[in-house]
Design an enzyme around this catalytic site. Structure first.
Site, mmCIF file in Angstrom:
data_model
loop_
_atom_site.group_PDB
_atom_site.id
_atom_site.type_symbol
_atom_site.label_atom_id
_atom_site.label_comp_id
_atom_site.label_asym_id
_atom_site.label_seq_id
_atom_site.Cartn_x
_atom_site.Cartn_y
_atom_site.Cartn_z
ATOM 1 N N TYR A 1 31.352 -53.854 -2.167
ATOM 2 C CA TYR A 1 32.351 -53.368 -3.124
ATOM 3 C C TYR A 1 33.743 -53.870 -2.710
ATOM 4 O O TYR A 1 34.473 -54.445 -3.513
ATOM 5 C CB TYR A 1 32.332 -51.833 -3.175
ATOM 6 N N LYS B 1 32.217 -21.847 -13.469
ATOM 7 C CA LYS B 1 33.671 -21.766 -13.578
ATOM 8 C C LYS B 1 34.211 -22.359 -12.291
ATOM 9 O O LYS B 1 34.056 -21.794 -11.211
ATOM 10 C CB LYS B 1 34.146 -20.331 -13.739
#
Ligand code: IVH
Length: 650
Positions: free
Chosen positions: A33, A110
């Protein structure tokens, strides 16, 4: 690289990054990469007119802003009503069913972070805006672009606002706080503050360094045709956003409760902090019918988890002296139950921290327990003081040996190498799992050996005899023999264990392994230059290593003669094969002993580890495979039989 190749390179980098950050399932090595990234950078430098908006180089914010401009949201960002128990859920459901009795519910975590609104136009990220007061927020686009889980471009070409929460993963949070403490900066109280603070940095490179993660939970303005929220969210994930660790469609009370219990149970294993579960009406038409109160939607609710923060009182401070001499203050608090565990101790990090919080004995404090980490004091309720609170003084003398303490930056240290606490703790460390793994040599026994005068340093462990041990309380023949045998078994240990066991400051397991691999038995006679060639070893570590070897050379040589650690076998770079660079876990009974198979896989360039996680590439299983196999299935990790392994290798 020509223009065409440049475009392809950007696409490739984005695909790799998507697998790495969003799917949590890398398909390329960092090395490859980085190499392609550098080539893209070079091309862009030579052809600035060709730079693509979704090029990964556009994520590095290098312009420091002077402040954030206000920016209105295209549609309002709402808040949520909280409920705390089954009764609250029942009442909320009654209200919902009165408006529409046929709805189903979409449940998702949440997240505990900071809310963010992303505006995409023509498939390009135009703006990132904080929630602000729900109507107007602050434009923080440059910072948002540094977040790898926020796609810079998406396939959806119409105007859309994508809303979600920016969080910091728990391990990253711990890492940041450790670094802050080291620099003498106050630690963040919780991942939420850390995320919010990191998002609103004027210098985007600070945001970039914090490894923030964006988790979408809904949309604002949009033209999506879906009739169900669940389908809408699936579409959003397909656009390249990260999925929640758990989501479900539920029919009513019982199913909501069941999924709530499951999420509460599982949340410790999630990477991010949750403070509850959000329940939303799944049918979009019903949502529109139900509408909003002045603040919150009628079609959604936050079902909070029991608080992990509790108020208690600081009773006392005790001082612990570690093996390196660092004196750490530990808070003793009135026993308080948090999520099933009674908390009596909490960490306070260091004395700078005590002074910064102005914490006093007798103070009411808020303690936070998250996951398996030691609880910590996050706030002092100074407004609750009655004047009887007592200030905490910095210690000047070691609480164990009485010698004068040295203030070394933020740390206070006992310099006495013979200090009982240091000696005892370094022996405990020497014998611990990640070092020589000597069974039966835990805290209590080491203290007993020390107090009896049998052991004054790790070297003494090797001259223990059965007669001497039998004089100790609680030692019978069997116990003495077992202990002597475990000590004997430490001989011939792997070299990295030996290096790690020395307890050199800043040199932990990973560094020890790298040193062992790089130098073998020549590990003692290295200079700074040599050490710095090892990846991950910097100035401070190298200095600490050299200083330790300089002062303790004689002991190290003696120990080496006794223990005769073995050097790691040098491996040649493996040829390309399906397992090179992969993370593998072995389980069950196989046709050959597992260490043999492990060795073979390692020769192929695989990393073989003992436990299954999301990051595992393959679980290879034999007969009677148990929980590791089950875990692989539940995490969606690929599994192979031994025969399939052999087939792949042919
Ligand atoms: S929905 C119209 N879903 O919690 C509904 N909010 O307490 C608006 N939050 O400001 C919010 N996770 O920042 C929703 N799965 C989730 C969420 C979530 C975290 C935050 C969000 C919101 C706050 C309300």
């Amino acid at each position: 690289m020509n223009k065409q190749e440049y475009k392809q390179a950007v696409e490739k980098l984005n695909l790799w990054a998507y697998h790495y950050y969003v799917l949590d399932d890398p398909i390329m090595t960092d090395e490859v990469y980085d190499k392609l990234y550098k080539e893209v950078e070079q091309y862009e430098e030579a052809h600035p007119e060709d730079i693509l908006k979704n090029s990964p180089t556009q994520r590095v914010g290098d312009v420091v802003s002077e402040g954030f401009a206000k920016e209105p949201h295209l549609s309002r960002m709402w808040s949520l009503e909280d409920i705390f128990d089954a009764d609250g859920l029942k009442k909320w459901l009654e209200k919902v069913y009165r408006l529409d009795s046929h709805v189903t519910f979409y449940c998702e975590p949440k997240y505990d972070g900071a809310s963010l609104n992303l505006v995409y136009e023509n498939g390009e990220l135009q703006k990132g805006i904080t929630r602000g007061d729900g109507t107007v927020g602050e434009r923080i686009t440059q910072n948002v672009k540094t977040i790898h889980t926020v796609p810079l471009s998406i396939e959806h070409k119409e105007l859309i606002e994508i809303r979600g929460e920016v969080v910091i993963f728990k391990d990253e949070f711990d890492k940041i706080n450790k670094e802050r403490l080291k620099k003498g900066e106050p630690p963040f109280a919780n991942p939420r503050n850390a995320a919010a603070g990191s998002l609103r940095q004027l210098d985007p490179s600070i945001t970039a360094a914090r490894n923030l993660v964006f988790l979408p939970y809904g949309v604002g303005v949009n033209t999506l045709p879906h009739k169900l929220l669940n389908d809408k969210m699936s579409y959003i994930y397909e656009l390249g956003f990260r999925k929640p660790p758990l989501r479900a469609i539920t029919k009513g009370y019982d199913e909501i409760e069941a999924i709530y219990e499951r999420m509460k149970e599982e949340r410790e294993s999630y990477s991010m902090m949750l403070d509850g579960m959000v329940v939303k009406v799944n049918e979009i038409a019903a949502q529109i019918d139900m509408g909003y109160t002045v603040k919150v939607p009628r079609w959604a609710v936050a079902y909070k988890f029991p608080a992990v923060e509790k108020i208690t009182r600081l009773k006392n401070i005790i001082l612990q002296v570690g093996r390196t001499g660092v004196v750490t203050p530990v808070a003793v608090v009135e026993p308080t139950e948090i999520e099933g565990a009674v908390v009596e101790r909490a960490t306070l990090h260091n004395f700078d921290e005590i002074e910064r919080m102005d914490i006093r004995i007798g103070d009411q404090v808020i303690i936070l327990r998250s996951g398996d980490v030691i609880p910590k004091i996050v706030k002092v309720l100074t407004q609750e003081r009655d004047g009887s609170e007592v200030k905490i003084e910095r210690p000047t003398h070691c609480p164990v040996c009485g010698s004068e303490l040295l203030q070394e930056e933020v740390l206070i240290k006992c310099q006495n190498l013979k200090c009982e606490a240091r000696v005892v703790n370094s022996i405990i460390y020497f014998a611990s799992k990640q070092c020589l793994n000597i069974d039966g040599l835990g805290n209590k026994i080491v203290e007993q050996l020390f107090n009896a005068g049998l052991v004054r340093s790790v070297l003494d462990l090797f001259s223990l005899t059965q007669e001497k041990l039998l004089e100790l309380e609680g030692f019978k023949e069997k116990k003495a023999q077992n202990l002597l045998r475990s000590i004997e078994n430490a001989k011939g240990c792997e070299l990295w264990r030996f290096i790690n066991a020395l307890g050199i400051e800043h040199i932990g397991e990973v560094a020890s392994k790298r040193i062992a691999e790089a130098f073998g038995l020549e590990y003692i006679h290295q200079n700074k230059e040599q050490l710095l060639t090892i990846e991950g070893i910097g100035d401070e570590m190298a200095e600490s290593y050299l200083e330790f070897m300089r002062v303790n050379e004689e002991t190290v040589v003696k120990l080496q003669e006794i223990l005769r650690p073995v050097e790691p076998k040098k491996r040649e770079e493996a040829q390309d094969n399906p397992f090179k660079g992969k993370r593998i876990v072995l389980t069950g009974t196989m046709s050959e002993p597992r260490p043999v198979i492990k060795e073979k896989l390692e020769d192929l360039g695989a990393k073989v580890s003992g436990s299954v996680s999301k990051k595992t590439d393959y679980v290879i299983y034999g007969e009677d495979a148990g929980s590791k196999y089950d875990k692989a299935i539940s995490l969606g990790v690929k599994t192979l039989t031994e025969d399939e392994l052999k087939e792949l290798l042919q």
